[in-house]
Design an enzyme around this catalytic site. Structure first.
Site, PDB file in Angstrom:
ATOM      1  N   ARG A 109      36.199 -27.278 -34.123  1.00 13.86           N
ATOM      2  CA  ARG A 109      37.456 -28.021 -34.212  1.00 13.86           C
ATOM      3  C   ARG A 109      37.302 -29.113 -35.250  1.00 13.86           C
ATOM      4  NH1 ARG A 109      40.181 -30.176 -28.852  1.00 13.86           N
ATOM      5  NH2 ARG A 109      38.359 -31.502 -28.695  1.00 13.86           N
ATOM      6  N   THR A 113      42.103 -32.978 -37.515  1.00 13.75           N
ATOM      7  CA  THR A 113      43.331 -32.184 -37.360  1.00 13.75           C
ATOM      8  C   THR A 113      43.327 -31.358 -36.073  1.00 13.75           C
ATOM      9  OG1 THR A 113      42.343 -30.303 -38.485  1.00 13.75           O
ATOM     10  CG2 THR A 113      43.499 -31.911 -39.860  1.00 13.75           C
ATOM     11  N   ASP A 205      32.838 -33.223 -23.118  1.00 10.43           N
ATOM     12  CA  ASP A 205      32.573 -32.193 -24.131  1.00 10.43           C
ATOM     13  C   ASP A 205      31.602 -31.167 -23.557  1.00 10.43           C
ATOM     14  OD1 ASP A 205      31.189 -30.836 -26.389  1.00 10.43           O
ATOM     15  OD2 ASP A 205      32.544 -32.082 -27.571  1.00 10.43           O
ATOM     16  N   ASP A 208      28.386 -30.438 -25.710  1.00 13.20           N
ATOM     17  CA  ASP A 208      27.411 -31.535 -25.650  1.00 13.20           C
ATOM     18  C   ASP A 208      26.734 -31.600 -24.288  1.00 13.20           C
ATOM     19  OD1 ASP A 208      27.632 -32.429 -28.222  1.00 13.20           O
ATOM     20  OD2 ASP A 208      29.197 -33.907 -27.766  1.00 13.20           O
TER      21      ASP A 208
HETATM   22  N1  URA Z   1      36.420 -29.142 -25.626  1.00 12.65           N
HETATM   23  C1  URA Z   1      35.617 -29.722 -24.711  1.00 12.65           C
HETATM   24  O1  URA Z   1      34.423 -29.483 -24.674  1.00 12.65           O
HETATM   25  N2  URA Z   1      36.181 -30.568 -23.829  1.00 12.65           N
HETATM   26  C2  URA Z   1      37.488 -30.858 -23.818  1.00 12.65           C
HETATM   27  O2  URA Z   1      37.940 -31.643 -22.968  1.00 12.65           O
HETATM   28  C3  URA Z   1      38.313 -30.240 -24.785  1.00 12.65           C
HETATM   29  C4  URA Z   1      37.746 -29.386 -25.677  1.00 12.65           C
END
Ligand code: URA
Length: 214
Positions: A109, A113, A205, A208
């Site tokens: 991502r 954007t 995330d 992560d």
């Molecule tokens: N990707 C993620 O890892 N967590 C989110 O909340 C949104 C996208």
């Protein structure tokens, strides 16, 4: 397994799956624990997403007698993890369907954007003849999911399902709008996205947290 289905979206509400998701959401869950839970949920979701695979009767011989017994018929499977978090579901799914093929789809991502940018794609050549199960724990904006499905369709995939752990209403609407032929399985639908495209309340995330990169 219990589940609630509306308009192409199945929420898997089995207590084991719901319980494990709650453990994953907790802020202080270790990297090791998070990864293990994601793997376990991957296996349970695989069970659910393959629930309606057609069976055929074949003749076998038990030590006692011959019998007709059910065996999965028809299309073979491809698991298509969206890198990198989608890989967290993969081992659990391959445990259940060891003969499945794997298509890797590298999308990140753009942080400004939130648009999905492709950096890797490798899929089996006979993808058109297989049921493709796209896997990504977080259906947030839906940009990666819709882009992944688009790439798979460009390469010939016709029968596609999408499996995630958590979905935002925005992501579901985006996917259903662009790919109404692709049913979705999720463990929960959360409230919304925040300004950074994270699911609220979510779990942070996923990439992560599973790889300990933050
Ligand atoms: N990707 C993620 O890892 N967590 C989110 O909340 C949104 C996208």
């Amino acid at each position: 397994m219990a589940s609630a289905k509306t308009d192409g979206v199945t929420v898997v509400d089995h207590p084991l799956v719901q319980h494990k998701l709650t453990l994953m959401r907790e802020e202080h869950r270790s990297t090791q624990g998070f990864r293990r839970l994601l793997n376990e949920i991957g296996m349970l979701l695989c069970y659910e997403v393959t629930r309606d695979l057609p069976l055929e009767q074949i003749e076998i011989e038990t030590p006692i007698s011959k019998m007709m017994a059910p065996k999965i018929a028809g299309k073979k499977l491809v698991f298509a993890p969206i890198l990198r978090a989608g890989v967290g579901f993969l081992d659990g799914m391959l445990e259940l369907v060891p003969s499945a093929r794997v298509a890797h789809i590298g999308l990140y991502r753009d942080p400004d954007t939130l648009v999905a940018v492709e950096y890797y794609f490798k899929a089996p050549h006979d993808i058109a003849d297989r049921l493709v199960i796209v896997i990504d724990p977080m259906l947030a904006t839906g940009n990666s999911a819709t882009a992944a499905v688009e790439r798979l369709k460009e390469r010939g995939a016709k029968d596609i399902r999408f499996v995630c752990l958590l979905a935002a209403p925005e992501g579901i609407a985006h996917m259903r709008g662009e790919h109404p032929d692709v049913p979705i399985w999720t463990v929960a639908i959360d409230e919304k996205l925040n300004d950074h495209g994270y699911i609220v309340p979510g779990l942070g995330d996923a990439g992560d947290r599973m790889y300990g990169t933050k």
